[in-house]
Design a protein around this motif. Structure first.
Motif, PDB file in Angstrom:
ATOM      1  N   PRO A  90      22.547  66.241  -3.670  1.00  0.00           N
ATOM      2  CA  PRO A  90      23.151  64.937  -3.959  1.00  0.00           C
ATOM      3  C   PRO A  90      24.435  64.742  -3.144  1.00  0.00           C
ATOM      4  CG  PRO A  90      23.548  66.457  -5.771  1.00  0.00           C
ATOM      5  CD  PRO A  90      22.725  67.187  -4.762  1.00  0.00           C
ATOM      6  N   LEU A  91      24.527  63.578  -2.494  1.00  0.00           N
ATOM      7  CA  LEU A  91      25.683  63.267  -1.655  1.00  0.00           C
ATOM      8  C   LEU A  91      26.238  61.903  -2.025  1.00  0.00           C
ATOM      9  CD1 LEU A  91      24.232  64.246   1.843  1.00  0.00           C
ATOM     10  CD2 LEU A  91      25.754  65.610   0.410  1.00  0.00           C
ATOM     11  N   ARG A  92      27.533  61.734  -1.763  1.00  0.00           N
ATOM     12  CA  ARG A  92      28.192  60.429  -1.881  1.00  0.00           C
ATOM     13  C   ARG A  92      28.559  60.009  -0.473  1.00  0.00           C
ATOM     14  NH1 ARG A  92      33.535  58.480  -2.238  1.00  0.00           N
ATOM     15  NH2 ARG A  92      33.684  56.607  -3.503  1.00  0.00           N
ATOM     16  N   ILE A  93      28.186  58.771  -0.099  1.00  0.00           N
ATOM     17  CA  ILE A  93      28.415  58.278   1.255  1.00  0.00           C
ATOM     18  C   ILE A  93      29.164  56.952   1.178  1.00  0.00           C
ATOM     19  CG2 ILE A  93      27.296  57.512   3.378  1.00  0.00           C
ATOM     20  CD1 ILE A  93      24.926  59.297   2.408  1.00  0.00           C
ATOM     21  N   ALA A  94      30.193  56.829   2.008  1.00  0.00           N
ATOM     22  CA  ALA A  94      30.947  55.576   2.096  1.00  0.00           C
ATOM     23  C   ALA A  94      31.205  55.278   3.565  1.00  0.00           C
ATOM     24  CB  ALA A  94      32.262  55.678   1.336  1.00  0.00           C
ATOM     25  N   THR A 146      34.334  54.668   9.927  1.00  0.00           N
ATOM     26  CA  THR A 146      34.452  56.015   9.384  1.00  0.00           C
ATOM     27  C   THR A 146      33.448  56.188   8.255  1.00  0.00           C
ATOM     28  OG1 THR A 146      36.808  56.050   9.910  1.00  0.00           O
ATOM     29  CG2 THR A 146      36.016  57.679   8.325  1.00  0.00           C
ATOM     30  N   PHE A 147      32.609  57.200   8.374  1.00  0.00           N
ATOM     31  CA  PHE A 147      31.649  57.540   7.325  1.00  0.00           C
ATOM     32  C   PHE A 147      32.143  58.792   6.634  1.00  0.00           C
ATOM     33  CE2 PHE A 147      29.369  55.074  10.416  1.00  0.00           C
ATOM     34  CZ  PHE A 147      28.633  54.203   9.629  1.00  0.00           C
ATOM     35  N   GLN A 148      32.204  58.733   5.304  1.00  0.00           N
ATOM     36  CA  GLN A 148      32.645  59.869   4.506  1.00  0.00           C
ATOM     37  C   GLN A 148      31.472  60.379   3.687  1.00  0.00           C
ATOM     38  OE1 GLN A 148      35.862  58.178   2.214  1.00  0.00           O
ATOM     39  NE2 GLN A 148      37.338  58.592   3.821  1.00  0.00           N
ATOM     40  N   VAL A 149      31.256  61.693   3.743  1.00  0.00           N
ATOM     41  CA  VAL A 149      30.156  62.320   3.008  1.00  0.00           C
ATOM     42  C   VAL A 149      30.741  63.413   2.132  1.00  0.00           C
ATOM     43  CG1 VAL A 149      27.976  63.564   3.190  1.00  0.00           C
ATOM     44  CG2 VAL A 149      28.567  61.842   4.905  1.00  0.00           C
TER      45      VAL A 149
END
Length: 170
Positions: A90-94, A146-149
């Protein structure tokens, strides 16, 4: 009624020969364009430490996008090895721009193994790679995106994940 586009047999009309060549060239160009792969706008992997990925650590990907008003496919890519203890990740992506939040944070559950424990994706030896489509990103203007994982597993340190990647395709 006479067919205007058909020549009588044996005709050597240069106009019709050029028209036929033009139509054949256009058909070939359309077929070639349909077969070309998507254009990659950005593709990068971040390697994780050998001791594991700390669940509080957020990976950052700085994508320079030169175009505006395009939609891009966003894929998250995972490279794991045999000692990863779970079936899923499970990942959180923004996605952020310099001035605002571009894509609301989303959770993604990437399945790395099937019900029988067989690894999904492509592999060689003990290492496997899987690409998961996340969604479309509307690029409104050129700039840095910017992509944050972030990993959402409850473990303090996650082992068995070697690299996490981001791919943007037109």
């Amino acid at each position: 009624m006479r067919n205007l586009f058909r020549l009588p047999r044996g005709s050597n009309n240069p106009f019709h020969a050029r028209l036929s060549a033009l139509l054949a060239g256009m058909a070939a160009a359309l077929l070639l364009g349909a077969c070309l792969p998507r254009q990659t706008v950005y593709h990068h992997y971040e390697s994780l430490p050998a001791e594991g990925w700390h669940t509080g650590d957020t990976l950052r990907f700085e994508a320079q996008v030169p175009d505006s008003q395009v939609y891009c496919r966003l894929n998250v890519e995972v490279r794991n090895c045999n000692d990863y203890p779970y079936r899923n990740l499970p990942l959180r992506i923004a996605c952020l721009t310099a001035d605002s939040l571009q894509l609301p944070p989303d959770t993604l559950d990437i399945f790395l193994a099937n019900d029988d424990g067989g690894w999904l994706g492509t592999g060689l030896g003990n290492y496997y790679q899987l690409s998961q489509f996340v969604g479309s990103v509307h690029i409104r203007k050129p700039g840095t995106y910017t992509f944050q994982v972030t990993c959402l597993l409850p473990d303090t340190v996650v082992t068995g994940i070697n690299d996490i990647g981001i791919r943007l395709e037109r």
